[in-house]
Write a protein that holds these residues in place. Sequence first.
Motif, PDB file in Angstrom:
ATOM      1  N   MET A   1      -7.568  19.572  68.035  1.00  0.00           N
ATOM      2  CA  MET A   1      -7.827  18.934  66.752  1.00  0.00           C
ATOM      3  C   MET A   1      -6.816  18.061  66.409  1.00  0.00           C
ATOM      4  O   MET A   1      -5.625  18.347  66.494  1.00  0.00           O
ATOM      5  N   PRO A   2      -7.389  16.598  66.146  1.00  0.00           N
ATOM      6  CA  PRO A   2      -6.283  15.766  65.533  1.00  0.00           C
ATOM      7  C   PRO A   2      -5.185  16.094  64.459  1.00  0.00           C
ATOM      8  O   PRO A   2      -5.868  16.685  63.406  1.00  0.00           O
ATOM      9  N   GLU A   3      -4.238  15.361  64.468  1.00  0.00           N
ATOM     10  CA  GLU A   3      -3.400  15.990  63.359  1.00  0.00           C
ATOM     11  C   GLU A   3      -3.405  15.028  62.158  1.00  0.00           C
ATOM     12  O   GLU A   3      -3.863  13.707  62.291  1.00  0.00           O
ATOM     13  N   TRP A 161      -8.209  28.081  44.317  1.00  0.00           N
ATOM     14  CA  TRP A 161      -9.614  27.485  44.688  1.00  0.00           C
ATOM     15  C   TRP A 161      -9.425  26.243  45.175  1.00  0.00           C
ATOM     16  O   TRP A 161     -10.141  25.740  46.032  1.00  0.00           O
ATOM     17  N   GLY A 162      -8.628  25.521  44.618  1.00  0.00           N
ATOM     18  CA  GLY A 162      -8.514  24.077  44.797  1.00  0.00           C
ATOM     19  C   GLY A 162      -7.800  23.742  46.109  1.00  0.00           C
ATOM     20  O   GLY A 162      -8.024  23.086  47.008  1.00  0.00           O
ATOM     21  N   ARG A 163      -6.836  24.893  46.400  1.00  0.00           N
ATOM     22  CA  ARG A 163      -6.311  24.767  47.675  1.00  0.00           C
ATOM     23  C   ARG A 163      -7.130  24.977  48.742  1.00  0.00           C
ATOM     24  O   ARG A 163      -7.182  24.518  50.040  1.00  0.00           O
ATOM     25  N   ALA A 164      -8.115  26.181  48.593  1.00  0.00           N
ATOM     26  CA  ALA A 164      -9.019  26.494  49.468  1.00  0.00           C
ATOM     27  C   ALA A 164     -10.120  25.305  49.767  1.00  0.00           C
ATOM     28  O   ALA A 164     -10.490  25.022  50.893  1.00  0.00           O
ATOM     29  N   LYS A 165     -10.563  24.608  48.731  1.00  0.00           N
ATOM     30  CA  LYS A 165     -11.063  23.302  48.827  1.00  0.00           C
ATOM     31  C   LYS A 165     -10.648  22.347  49.732  1.00  0.00           C
ATOM     32  O   LYS A 165     -11.291  21.816  50.364  1.00  0.00           O
ATOM     33  N   LEU A 166      -9.313  22.081  49.385  1.00  0.00           N
ATOM     34  CA  LEU A 166      -8.676  21.129  50.325  1.00  0.00           C
ATOM     35  C   LEU A 166      -8.685  21.322  51.636  1.00  0.00           C
ATOM     36  O   LEU A 166      -9.013  20.574  52.459  1.00  0.00           O
ATOM     37  N   ALA A 171     -10.125  20.412  57.179  1.00  0.00           N
ATOM     38  CA  ALA A 171     -10.970  21.028  58.446  1.00  0.00           C
ATOM     39  C   ALA A 171     -12.344  20.094  58.713  1.00  0.00           C
ATOM     40  O   ALA A 171     -12.336  19.938  59.923  1.00  0.00           O
ATOM     41  N   GLN A 172     -12.931  19.863  57.814  1.00  0.00           N
ATOM     42  CA  GLN A 172     -14.140  18.898  58.153  1.00  0.00           C
ATOM     43  C   GLN A 172     -13.925  17.510  58.617  1.00  0.00           C
ATOM     44  O   GLN A 172     -14.311  17.075  59.712  1.00  0.00           O
ATOM     45  N   LEU A 173     -12.883  17.139  58.045  1.00  0.00           N
ATOM     46  CA  LEU A 173     -12.261  15.534  58.418  1.00  0.00           C
ATOM     47  C   LEU A 173     -11.738  15.653  59.903  1.00  0.00           C
ATOM     48  O   LEU A 173     -11.881  14.911  60.781  1.00  0.00           O
ATOM     49  N   SER A 177     -13.265  13.849  63.248  1.00  0.00           N
ATOM     50  CA  SER A 177     -12.324  12.900  63.914  1.00  0.00           C
ATOM     51  C   SER A 177     -12.449  13.254  65.423  1.00  0.00           C
ATOM     52  O   SER A 177     -12.140  12.446  66.335  1.00  0.00           O
ATOM     53  N   SER A 178     -12.442  14.562  65.840  1.00  0.00           N
ATOM     54  CA  SER A 178     -12.390  15.032  67.203  1.00  0.00           C
ATOM     55  C   SER A 178     -13.761  14.798  68.074  1.00  0.00           C
ATOM     56  O   SER A 178     -13.992  14.921  69.306  1.00  0.00           O
ATOM     57  N   ARG A 179     -14.912  14.309  67.242  1.00  0.00           N
ATOM     58  CA  ARG A 179     -16.209  13.977  67.884  1.00  0.00           C
ATOM     59  C   ARG A 179     -16.190  12.723  68.599  1.00  0.00           C
ATOM     60  O   ARG A 179     -15.617  11.682  68.309  1.00  0.00           O
TER      61      ARG A 179
END
Length: 179
Positions: A1-3, A161-166, A171-173, A177-179
């Motif tokens: 996973m890219p940093e 909640w905000g931290r979990a959303k972040l 993780a999605q980003l 980016s690894s694709r």
Amino acid sequence: MPEINLILVPGLRDSEAGHWQSLWHQLNPHWLRIRQRNWEQVDLEAWIDAISREQKKVNAPLLLVGHSFGALASVVWANRHPQLTAGVVLVAPAEPMRFGLDDEILPRPLAVPGLMIASHTDPLLSFARAQFWAQAWGCELADIGEAGHINVESGFGDWPWGRAKLETFAAQLAANSSR
């Protein structure tokens, strides 16, 4: 996973000790956080320069987490430096017109992925305008109801909640980016 390097971009008056940005930084001291001399002066270029100073400390793209005026600075920095930006999380962004930034912050898609978290009772940006900006910028919009300006005065401290959303957005980003 890219940093990805996370950077906190507070708004005017910085984020006091009990603010979610400050609490998150205490829990994650490896996260970057802008610093500057004058937190009282509305100066977009000073915020952008502060982001650039922090970015020079790392080699991976930034995920900017901006609050209020800091969210606006994050939008401008990300659009100027998309190659250095993984994405932006815009929490309770202020209305650009409030600060005379109509020429710098335009209603067009961001150069990077974005997530906006907005409230129906934010005194600095109505929810209708949050919807407008989220659509114009191509951001996902997270509606958190009647939450004021999503700061200490509105009852937001650690804000799990905000931290979990972040974390989900980051993780999605990373996955994209690894694709």
